[in-house]
Design a protein around this motif. Structure first.
Motif, short mmCIF file in Angstrom:
data_model
loop_
_atom_site.label_atom_id
_atom_site.label_comp_id
_atom_site.label_asym_id
_atom_site.label_seq_id
_atom_site.Cartn_x
_atom_site.Cartn_y
_atom_site.Cartn_z
N MET A 13 1.00 -1.18 0.14
CA MET A 13 0.01 0.09 -0.12
C MET A 13 0.99 1.39 0.06
O MET A 13 1.83 1.29 0.71
N THR A 14 0.67 2.13 -0.86
CA THR A 14 1.24 3.57 -0.91
C THR A 14 -0.02 4.60 -0.62
O THR A 14 -0.92 4.40 -1.20
N LEU A 15 0.29 5.47 0.20
CA LEU A 15 -0.64 6.49 0.53
C LEU A 15 -0.24 7.92 0.67
O LEU A 15 1.14 8.02 1.09
N THR A 16 -0.68 8.87 -0.25
CA THR A 16 -0.27 10.31 0.05
C THR A 16 -1.17 11.14 0.62
O THR A 16 -2.38 11.10 0.19
N TRP A 17 -0.91 11.89 1.58
CA TRP A 17 -1.92 12.68 2.41
C TRP A 17 -1.42 14.30 2.11
O TRP A 17 -0.31 14.81 2.16
N THR A 18 -2.35 15.07 1.91
CA THR A 18 -2.19 16.56 1.69
C THR A 18 -3.00 17.30 2.79
O THR A 18 -4.22 17.12 3.13
N ASP A 19 -2.32 17.98 3.62
CA ASP A 19 -2.67 18.79 4.58
C ASP A 19 -3.37 20.00 4.33
O ASP A 19 -3.30 20.63 3.38
N HIS A 20 -4.87 20.08 4.76
CA HIS A 20 -5.88 20.73 4.49
C HIS A 20 -5.50 22.30 4.61
O HIS A 20 -6.07 23.28 4.20
N LEU A 21 -4.36 22.56 5.51
CA LEU A 21 -4.11 23.87 5.97
C LEU A 21 -3.13 24.28 5.10
O LEU A 21 -3.03 25.55 4.61
N THR A 22 -2.03 23.61 5.17
CA THR A 22 -0.79 23.90 4.57
C THR A 22 -0.40 23.55 3.04
O THR A 22 0.41 24.02 2.37
#
Length: 392
Positions: free
Chosen positions: A6-15
């Motif tokens: 599994m690979t997962l990329t998260w994008t911070d909603h604030l920055t």
């Protein structure tokens, strides 16, 4: 080996900053791998580290031990850890990763983070522990958690056992290589890049074994003394990021550029800071006989080929720095107690056996130590899979 599970990329909603999680493999439904924070961290970097964790776990497989290796994973956040917003970003990342930490990803400190900081952020994110996914595998969860907490409370001459365990493993790896080459410790010189958790502990163990630490590098530059540095004084003068207060230097200690550690007149180089520190260009400056990878992925593959061609042996990270992860699990599962002497003795035995096996395999196969380590993993992975399956 197969592609990551599994690979997962998260994008911070604030920055808008990104974080990553890569699960390379599960064993008994669980995987293990630290969380790093550095500016420029990428998904590919995290994937490589996750694969390395799978290898580290497999290398420590002992069918007679209480600790049964887990799968490999890694987390990463693209942010300078000294950024004012870094901690809040860490908490938001962990909140986003909460289902994975609760279910199957056990994690802890890595580059740019301390375990204290991770623990504080984990609590703020609403998690029980950064390693709670492993609790169902324990025979006695309460006793195991108490044992690990007690171990984290142990200090040896001002440094926590949790910091020292990994450095003990790195140092023993270097000492095992010297022993195989019949090189006496007295007179053997060492240069260390990074005086943080891993580099500082490694420098202490090597100095106490009788080697001469002639150079250490931190973010401000390299501190050198051909006659030997006072390692304990430098350790006492560093801050939380491993930066040494220069007012602690002695008159004979010299301040040099940050990359001067590479060309130090030393038998052993220990890159213990950032990944990709040694490339095809700067490897030409290295005159050391051994490079002992305390950091993750500090030597680029093309550079390692050039180094091997001119007789420089690279002891690979997947073996050398695996003692930190193993110490956590040896303690939690009950192979060792919360005692420094017991921890160091077990680490030394295990790491020396691994290094000897790897170097003997390299000699027999006519390959590099890294290739030999990969071959050992390739032998062990089917055995682990047959016993535990791929996912359960």
């Amino acid at each position: 080996m197969t592609a990551p599970l599994m690979t997962l990329t998260w994008t911070d909603h604030l920055t808008g900053r990104q974080g990553f999680l890569v699960v390379d493999r599960l064993v008994r439904g669980v995987c293990s791998g630290g969380l790093r924070m550095r500016g420029g961290c990428t998904l590919d970097e995290v994937a490589g580290l996750a694969r390395g964790m799978t290898m580290k776990e497999a290398l420590h497989y002992n069918p007679e031990g209480r600790y049964i290796p887990l799968g490999g994973a890694k987390g990463g956040i693209d942010c300078d850890p000294q950024d004012p917003g870094a901690y809040d970003l860490l908490v938001r990342y962990l909140r986003a990763m909460k289902p994975y930490v609760e279910s199957f990803w056990t994690t802890g400190e890595d580059l740019g983070l301390t375990q204290d900081l991770v623990d504080r952020a984990v609590e703020e994110a609403g998690l029980v522990s950064s390693i709670q996914a492993v609790y169902p595998l324990l025979d006695d969860e309460a006793a195991a958690r108490r044992r690990l907490a007690d171990a984290f409370a142990v200090e040896v001459d001002g440094i926590g056992l949790d910091e020292l365990a990994g450095g003990c493993g790195v140092a023993e790896s270097a000492l095992a290589a010297l022993d195989r080459a019949d090189v006496p410790y007295a007179g053997a010189r060492v240069a260390v890049q990074g005086l943080g958790t891993m580099g500082g502990a490694t420098a202490r163990f090597l100095a106490r074994a009788g080697l001469t630490v002639v150079a250490v590098a931190d973010i401000k530059g390299t501190i050198a003394n051909p006659a030997g540095l006072d390692v304990e004084a430098l350790l006492a003068a560093r801050d939380a990021y491993g930066t040494v207060d220069r007012s602690a230097l002695r008159p004979a200690d010299h301040e040099l550029p940050g990359d001067a550690w590479l060309s130090a007149e030393a038998e052993v180089l220990v890159p213990a800071a950032v990944s990709y520190a040694i490339d095809t260009a700067n490897q030409e400056r290295i005159t050391a006989r051994w490079i002992v990878e305390a950091a993750n992925m500090p030597v680029l593959p093309a550079a390692e080929e050039l180094l091997a061609a001119r007789g420089v042996t690279v002891l690979p990270d997947v073996v050398v720095n695996s003692g930190t992860n193993a110490w956590w699990w040896w303690t939690l599962f009950g192979d060792i107690g919360p005692d420094a002497d017991e921890a160091f003795a077990h680490t030394r035995r295990s790491m020396r056996a691994l290094i000897d096996q790897m170097l003997a395999r390299a000699e027999a196969d006519g390959t590099t130590p890294r290739a030999a380590a990969h071959a050992i993993v390739a032998d062990r992975m089917p055995v682990i899979a047959e016993r535990f399956g791929w996912y359960r």
